[in-house]
Design a protein around this motif. Structure first.
Motif, PDB file in Angstrom:
ATOM      1  N   GLU A  31      27.532 -49.055  71.786  1.00  0.00           N
ATOM      2  CA  GLU A  31      27.876 -49.357  70.234  1.00  0.00           C
ATOM      3  C   GLU A  31      26.765 -48.701  69.396  1.00  0.00           C
ATOM      4  OE1 GLU A  31      29.072 -52.870  67.084  1.00  0.00           O
ATOM      5  OE2 GLU A  31      28.780 -53.405  69.265  1.00  0.00           O
TER       6      GLU A  31
ATOM      7  N   SER B 264      27.131 -45.457  67.898  1.00  0.00           N
ATOM      8  CA  SER B 264      28.383 -45.392  67.116  1.00  0.00           C
ATOM      9  C   SER B 264      28.358 -44.197  65.933  1.00  0.00           C
ATOM     10  CB  SER B 264      28.691 -46.578  66.608  1.00  0.00           C
ATOM     11  OG  SER B 264      29.139 -47.400  67.645  1.00  0.00           O
TER      12      SER B 264
ATOM     13  N   TRP C  44      38.160 -48.515  69.192  1.00  0.00           N
ATOM     14  CA  TRP C  44      37.980 -47.030  69.402  1.00  0.00           C
ATOM     15  C   TRP C  44      39.049 -46.409  68.632  1.00  0.00           C
ATOM     16  CZ3 TRP C  44      34.158 -44.882  71.411  1.00  0.00           C
ATOM     17  CH2 TRP C  44      33.251 -45.467  72.207  1.00  0.00           C
TER      18      TRP C  44
ATOM     19  N   GLU D 100      37.342 -45.725  65.247  1.00  0.00           N
ATOM     20  CA  GLU D 100      36.378 -44.710  65.079  1.00  0.00           C
ATOM     21  C   GLU D 100      37.159 -43.474  65.180  1.00  0.00           C
ATOM     22  OE1 GLU D 100      32.457 -45.324  66.952  1.00  0.00           O
ATOM     23  OE2 GLU D 100      33.374 -43.285  68.255  1.00  0.00           O
TER      24      GLU D 100
END
Length: 375
Positions: free
Chosen positions: A251, A254, A287, A290
């Motif tokens: 993470e 990210s 996921w 994102e």
């Protein structure tokens, strides 16, 4: 897909020791005859030659980079490898020992791979006409079998023989170059939680490297956020190259990881079938969110990895649940693989190539249709 009326640029870099016949080969190809009456002044890197020709119904703009081999030219030669679509490694059939032949090839491969680790290479034996008179004049030459075996040993995509003096094999060589370098590029970004088996799958898929995989064998990429692997193949007799972007799943990355998403044609979203329910649900909550935040319509293939553990009763996620998750995130495909057993990887590559290719083609058509001409 590229418009057939558009000229496709193709960069070919020619390397080999001075005197091996690099320039004579190029001039023979361009002029149709051996340049016996010309005096050539060698350049560090001569890239001034452009040749337009056709291959499989497409217009090719072939840029031929003739390089110098001296130590003083090393830095400039290395610069020429950038963005090359293929390299030609030239060596003379005149050779007094197998050891010298092996050393020559190894040195040039090291030179190329240092700056272009995946460009396809064609091995080319020059002055093939000298074989006919070798016995009469008492000179030692390399046989076709020796050269072919050397090309196979070092992973060359092709071995060919030419004689610039007789203009034999020259046109065929450059036609082969165009066929080898004219790949359609597909970018595939691989995401998922750390430990999902992304890197093991890509290494198994793109190399001949095989190990009894385990966590202790994984070497992280250190400061790298992502690492690239390439694999070439064909789709409907069209050559293509898939570039896999392997990313870190933590993470803390990210904010940096999405920098690799632009220009992608397909995503592989990995999960471990022995994952916890909480981790598995992150396929949607983390996921998918994102990916869609940065790539709104790029197709996703959901991949359940380590299916060999299902035989040991260690799996927590069933095939039915994997398929349900794929439907939930709107994935183009759900697939299951085992890197340890090398199972499902070939089929996965075929799906990546097909789905990525059709998305790229659709995207190209869409851009063409949205062009506006101001009258």
């Amino acid at each position: 897909m590229t418009d057939k009326n558009e000229s496709i640029p193709l960069k070919a870099v020619i390397v080999g020791y001075d005197g091996v016949g690099k320039t004579s080969l190029i001039l023979t190809y361009l002029k149709g005859q051996f340049p016996s009456d010309e005096v050539y002044i060698p350049l560090v890197t001569d890239a001034a030659t452009l040749h337009h020709c056709g291959h499989k119904g497409r217009q090719i703009s072939l840029s031929i980079w003739d390089t110098g081999s001296g130590i003083d030219y090393t830095e400039h030669r290395h610069q020429s490898y950038k963005h090359a679509h293929l390299c030609m490694l030239l060596f003379d059939v005149l050779c007094d020992s197998d050891i010298r032949f092996e050393l020559t090839v190894s040195q040039w491969l090291k030179d190329i791979r240092l700056f272009s680790n995946d460009v396809p290479i064609i091995f080319v034996a020059t002055r093939a006409d000298l074989r006919e008179c070798s016995e009469q004049v008492g000179i030692k030459v390399l046989t076709s079998e020796q050269c072919s075996d050397m090309a196979l040993k070092h992973g060359a995509v092709k071995y060919m023989e030419v004689s610039a003096l007789r203009n034999e094999g020259v046109a065929e060589l450059f036609s082969e170059k165009m066929a080898t370098g004219n790949d359609i590029d597909i970018k595939c970004v691989v995401v998922g939680n750390d430990g999902a088996g992304k890197t093991c799958a890509l290494i198994t898929l793109t190399t001949d490297f095989q190990l009894d995989w385990g966590p202790e064998l994984y070497v992280p990429y250190g400061f790298l956020i992502m690492h690239n692997f390439k694999k070439r193949g064909e789709l409907d007799n069209t050559p293509l190259c898939v570039e896999f972007w392997d990313t870190k799943g933590l993470e803390e990355y990210s904010r940096l990881r999405p920098l690799g998403y632009p220009g992608s044609h397909v995503f592989l979203l990995f999960f471990d079938i022995t994952d916890s329910r909480e981790s598995f649900e992150e396929m949607f909550s983390f996921w998918w969110s994102e990916i869609r935040r940065f790539s709104s319509d790029v197709p996703i293939i959901l991949v359940g990895s380590k299916i060999d553990l299902r035989y040991n009763g260690l799996a927590t996620i069933s095939t039915v649940e994997g398929e349900a998750m794929a439907k939930k995130i709107g994935a183009a495909k759900y697939m299951e693989i085992s890197s340890l057993l090398d199972k499902g990887l070939t089929e996965l590559f075929e799906e990546v190539a097909s789905i990525g290719y059709h998305y790229k083609r659709k995207k190209t058509v869409r851009k063409t249709k949205t062009k506006c001409n101001v009258l």
